[in-house]
Scaffold this active site. Structure first.
Site, PDB file in Angstrom:
ATOM      1  NE  ARG A  75      -3.182 -12.575   4.363  1.00  0.00           N
ATOM      2  CZ  ARG A  75      -3.353 -13.478   3.422  1.00  0.00           C
ATOM      3  NH1 ARG A  75      -4.403 -14.175   3.130  1.00  0.00           N
ATOM      4  NH2 ARG A  75      -2.491 -13.370   2.498  1.00  0.00           N
ATOM      5  CB  THR A  81      -0.434 -17.299  12.096  1.00  0.00           C
ATOM      6  OG1 THR A  81      -0.939 -15.977  11.937  1.00  0.00           O
ATOM      7  CG2 THR A  81       0.663 -17.546  12.899  1.00  0.00           C
ATOM      8  CG  ASP A 105       1.993  -3.784   0.261  1.00  0.00           C
ATOM      9  OD1 ASP A 105       1.943  -2.938   0.853  1.00  0.00           O
ATOM     10  OD2 ASP A 105       2.661  -5.115   0.203  1.00  0.00           O
ATOM     11  CG  ASP A 158      -0.450  -6.867  -0.196  1.00  0.00           C
ATOM     12  OD1 ASP A 158      -1.432  -5.782   0.214  1.00  0.00           O
ATOM     13  OD2 ASP A 158       0.053  -7.315   0.791  1.00  0.00           O
TER      14      ASP A 158
HETATM   15  C1  PRP Z   1      -5.673  -7.880   3.054  1.00  0.00           C
HETATM   16  C2  PRP Z   1      -6.780  -7.745   2.474  1.00  0.00           C
HETATM   17  C3  PRP Z   1      -7.657  -8.177   3.447  1.00  0.00           C
HETATM   18  C4  PRP Z   1      -7.035  -9.530   4.012  1.00  0.00           C
HETATM   19  C5  PRP Z   1      -7.813 -10.750   3.154  1.00  0.00           C
HETATM   20  O1  PRP Z   1      -5.190  -7.018   3.882  1.00  0.00           O
HETATM   21  O2  PRP Z   1      -7.094  -6.112   2.291  1.00  0.00           O
HETATM   22  O3  PRP Z   1      -7.986  -7.399   4.509  1.00  0.00           O
HETATM   23  O4  PRP Z   1      -5.823  -9.261   3.364  1.00  0.00           O
HETATM   24  O5  PRP Z   1      -6.984 -11.926   3.563  1.00  0.00           O
HETATM   25  P1  PRP Z   1      -7.794 -13.016   4.332  1.00  0.00           P
HETATM   26  O6  PRP Z   1      -8.926 -13.017   3.832  1.00  0.00           O
HETATM   27  O7  PRP Z   1      -6.965 -14.209   4.410  1.00  0.00           O
HETATM   28  O8  PRP Z   1      -7.724 -12.381   5.798  1.00  0.00           O
HETATM   29  P2  PRP Z   1      -3.810  -6.921   4.840  1.00  0.00           P
HETATM   30  O9  PRP Z   1      -3.863  -8.033   6.109  1.00  0.00           O
HETATM   31  O10 PRP Z   1      -2.620  -7.584   3.735  1.00  0.00           O
HETATM   32  O11 PRP Z   1      -3.779  -5.739   5.300  1.00  0.00           O
HETATM   33  P3  PRP Z   1      -3.412  -4.207   4.437  1.00  0.00           P
HETATM   34  O12 PRP Z   1      -4.651  -4.131   3.541  1.00  0.00           O
HETATM   35  O13 PRP Z   1      -3.012  -3.489   5.481  1.00  0.00           O
HETATM   36  O14 PRP Z   1      -2.170  -4.565   3.423  1.00  0.00           O
HETATM   37  N1  URA Z   2      -4.708 -10.073   0.783  1.00  0.00           N
HETATM   38  C1  URA Z   2      -4.328  -9.417  -0.592  1.00  0.00           C
HETATM   39  O1  URA Z   2      -4.007  -8.305  -0.725  1.00  0.00           O
HETATM   40  N2  URA Z   2      -4.261 -10.310  -1.695  1.00  0.00           N
HETATM   41  C2  URA Z   2      -4.545 -11.712  -1.538  1.00  0.00           C
HETATM   42  O2  URA Z   2      -4.320 -12.206  -2.579  1.00  0.00           O
HETATM   43  C3  URA Z   2      -4.656 -12.097  -0.383  1.00  0.00           C
HETATM   44  C4  URA Z   2      -4.707 -11.451   0.705  1.00  0.00           C
END
Ligand code: PRP
Ligand code: URA
Length: 208
Positions: free
Chosen positions: A103, A107, A202, A199
């Site tokens: 993400r 944006t 993380d 997150d």
């Molecule tokens: C997080 C989570 C989802 C996304 C959800 O991933 O694991 O994939 O955000 O958010 P959304 O519904 O608003 O799209 P992130 O993009 O942070 O990547 P990561 O798992 O690599 O940290």
């Molecule tokens: N992605 C995450 O990991 N946590 C949130 O709360 C939203 C998006």
């Protein structure tokens, strides 16, 4: 909200609390995610249909059952990875694809960086694994990619869902059932789920 299945039991409630707790370590976080994933896998499996076949015990032949479709698991990188082992322990012959999405912090739109899924998706049941359904951008993008590859029956498995994400999924992919262990209140200005768990990627991998 349509097509949403809340997976609730005492173990799930206890473990979602561990996931939410900011003092939970990455190891405890991963273990709780795995335990909740077991409950979700069991709940989802109730929607699978079975075919009968003859099985031979050491004593005689009798009726046996197996899934009538191949199951494909598709974790969304990174956080979805921590749900894979639990699903595989319940469905050992599942195939595993991967979708890489990140993400954009400003944006909030998903940027895709990896896609690999097995062939014959059209004849399989595909379960997308992602702990967080926040804006819904990542889930909608995942199913858009899968549909371009001709996916058949699809399911979304998550830990925590926000109303905004459910709405977006319901409008883009209304036929796809969403299984979640918690339905949260709303998103904050940065697209994080409230009360949420922070997150997920993380906290799973200790990259805070
Ligand atoms: C997080 C989570 C989802 C996304 C959800 O991933 O694991 O994939 O955000 O958010 P959304 O519904 O608003 O799209 P992130 O993009 O942070 O990547 P990561 O798992 O690599 O940290
Ligand atoms: N992605 C995450 O990991 N946590 C949130 O709360 C939203 C998006």
């Amino acid at each position: 909200m349509k097509n949403v299945f809340l997976v609730e039991n005492t173990l799930v409630k206890r473990d979602v609390t561990i996931l939410r707790d900011k003092t939970t370590t990455p190891n405890e976080f991963r273990l709780a995610l795995e335990r909740v994933s077991h409950s979700i896998a069991i709940e989802i499996s109730k929607s699978f249909s079975l075919e009968e076949f003859e099985v031979e015990t050491p004593l005689e032949k009798t009726k046996g059952y197996r899934f009538d479709k191949q199951i494909v698991l598709v974790p969304v990188l990174r956080a979805g990875l921590s749900m894979v082992s639990s699903f595989l322990s319940m469905i050992p012959d599942a195939q595993v694809g991967h979708i890489g999405l990140q993400r954009d912090e400003k944006t909030l739109l998903p940027i895709d960086y990896y896609y690999k899924t097995p062939k014959n998706l059209d004849e399989s049941i595909t379960i997308v694994l992602d702990p967080m359904l926040a804006t819904g951008g990542s889930a909608v993008a995942s199913f858009n990619s899968l549909k371009q590859k001709g996916v058949g029956k699809c399911i979304l498995a998550c830990m925590i869902a926000a109303p905004e994400g459910i709405k977006k999924m319901n409008s883009a992919h209304p036929e796809i059932p969403i299984y979640t262990a918690a339905l949260d209140r709303e998103l904050n200005g940065n697209g994080y789920i409230l009360p949420g768990l922070g997150d997920a990627g993380d906290r799973t991998f200790g990259t805070l």
